[in-house]
Design an enzyme around this catalytic site. Structure first.
Site, PDB file in Angstrom:
ATOM      1  N   LYS A  74     -38.255  28.986 -20.766  1.00 44.45           N
ATOM      2  CA  LYS A  74     -37.667  28.090 -18.872  1.00 44.45           C
ATOM      3  C   LYS A  74     -39.270  28.048 -18.340  1.00 44.45           C
ATOM      4  O   LYS A  74     -40.434  28.532 -19.080  1.00 44.45           O
ATOM      5  CB  LYS A  74     -36.331  28.874 -18.655  1.00 44.45           C
ATOM      6  CG  LYS A  74     -35.416  29.724 -19.476  1.00 44.45           C
ATOM      7  CD  LYS A  74     -34.526  28.012 -19.306  1.00 44.45           C
ATOM      8  CE  LYS A  74     -33.070  28.413 -19.625  1.00 44.45           C
ATOM      9  NZ  LYS A  74     -32.990  29.211 -21.014  1.00 44.45           N
ATOM     10  N   ASN A  75     -38.447  27.357 -17.472  1.00 47.19           N
ATOM     11  CA  ASN A  75     -39.505  26.791 -16.878  1.00 47.19           C
ATOM     12  C   ASN A  75     -40.607  28.025 -16.194  1.00 47.19           C
ATOM     13  O   ASN A  75     -42.260  28.336 -16.038  1.00 47.19           O
ATOM     14  CB  ASN A  75     -39.072  26.574 -15.092  1.00 47.19           C
ATOM     15  CG  ASN A  75     -38.737  24.377 -15.222  1.00 47.19           C
ATOM     16  OD1 ASN A  75     -38.997  24.304 -17.120  1.00 47.19           O
ATOM     17  ND2 ASN A  75     -38.125  24.345 -14.366  1.00 47.19           N
TER      18      ASN A  75
END
Length: 374
Positions: free
Chosen positions: A192-193
């Protein structure tokens, strides 16, 4: 740049990312080891406070995963058997899985052609007397149309849970996702970011009663040790992951800026050849994924692979056509936009560590494929 000068371009380069932040990460891990405090300690409290401030919510509660964040949110609203929850069929399985885990029924609504997010008009058509909530997914990092969605929710008295697992830092009308509806859910899966070094998640809310309920639910339904007022879950964010996430949160906006710049270059180079996401001036899209569309998606993905470039399909089978949801009685053709996009979309590498030379090579490879397969 030629293929002989490198071996492989991954979707997300976590090794390269670690090389930049290795020292503060190791320091944070050492702090936890030295503390001897591994569950529900100070690092977790610090992360919750920092995350709430970042998202713009009053409260934040750490959880063991994004999936658990969704389930905890539903449980905190007393959603269960006999209740319906509307969501999109074009998302990761966990979004609807969490609905089933609490005993409720997932009800799907089709998506918008341009954004891939749930269509507010389709939501309204799916509402019944049993509908209790909406789970709105900000897919790929693009904010859903929250203004119209909140209007539908207000009209029918529905709870709104934001699945912002792919959209931390994304904004809609100057508000961050996860702080617009009643509850926000985040995943810190490594890719994920904002990614942990294992599973981790977070719930955000502005409602104190929901905050207190989730605090209890995530710890076996217990407010005081060994006293349990309800059936809860074991979903506590451990101190090691909290410490790592605190470090990475400091770098998040820099990495999001890099993603948006990479997306801008992709769109400027490819938008005249195939469907690409629009260039955004603000942060309504933070590009957890950069997806293009092609009639020859599978052939393009193969060409990329043959040239050492990773790609991914998010998602090849909409949820209403997954065997696990056969019992809901949906059929092919029920959600035509989602079904069409599932056959056309492919995601390109969008790591914030992607070099200019690597991106140029990806663009060149795509252009070459399109010239030979126009």
């Amino acid at each position: 740049m030629t293929q002989n000068e490198w071996s492989h371009i991954p979707m997300v380069d976590l090794k390269k990312e670690l090389s930049i932040i290795r020292s503060p990460i190791l320091e944070a891990i050492t702090d936890v080891l030295d503390s001897g405090d591994y569950i529900l300690g100070e690092k977790g409290k610090q992360l919750e406070k920092a995350s709430a401030q970042y998202v713009g919510s009053t409260y934040a509660i750490g959880a063991a995963s994004g999936t658990d964040a969704l389930a905890l949110s539903l449980k905190s609203l007393d959603i269960g058997p006999g209740d319906e929850v509307i969501t999109t069929p074009f998302t990761f399985f966990a979004t609807a899985e969490a609905i089933v885990q609490v005993g409720a029924k997932p009800v799907f609504a089709d998506i918008e052609e341009e954004t891939y997010n749930i269509d507010p008009d389709s939501i309204e058509k799916a509402v019944t007397t049993d509908t209790k909530a909406l789970i709105v997914v900000h897919l790929y990092g693009k904010a859903a149309n929250m203004q119209e969605i909140m209007q539908v929710a207000d009209k029918y008295g529905l709870w709104v849970i934001e699945d912002a697992c792919q959209a931390i830092g994304t904004e809609y009308n100057s508000k961050r996702t996860g702080a617009i509806g009643d509850i926000g859910c985040f995943s810190f899966f490594p890719s994920k970011n904002l990614g942990a070094f294992g599973d981790a998640g977070l719930v955000s809310t502005n409602r104190r009663n929901i905050y207190e309920k989730i605090l209890q639910l995530r710890n076996h339904g217990s407010k005081e040790k060994y006293y349990h007022s309800e059936i809860g879950m074991n979903s506590r964010l451990d101190e090691m992951q909290a410490a790592i996430l605190l470090v990475k949160l400091y770098y998040l906006d820099i990495f999001l800026h890099n993603r948006m710049e990479i997306a801008r270059r992709y769109t400027e180079s490819l938008s005249h050849l195939l469907k690409t996401p629009p260039i955004v001036k603000h942060r309504e899209h933070t590009f957890h994924q950069y997806c293009i569309e092609s009639d020859k998606r599978d052939e393009l993905a193969l060409a990329l692979k043959q040239n050492g470039i990773d790609s991914a399909i998010y998602y090849p089978v909409p949820l209403h056509l997954q065997p696990a949801f056969d019992y809901l009685g949906y059929n092919k053709g029920d959600f035509p936009v989602a079904e069409r996009k599932a056959e056309r979309i492919v995601a390109l590498p969008i790591s914030p560590m992607l070099s200019f030379q690597e991106q140029n090579y990806i663009i060149k490879t795509i252009k070459g494929f399109l010239e030979n397969n126009g």
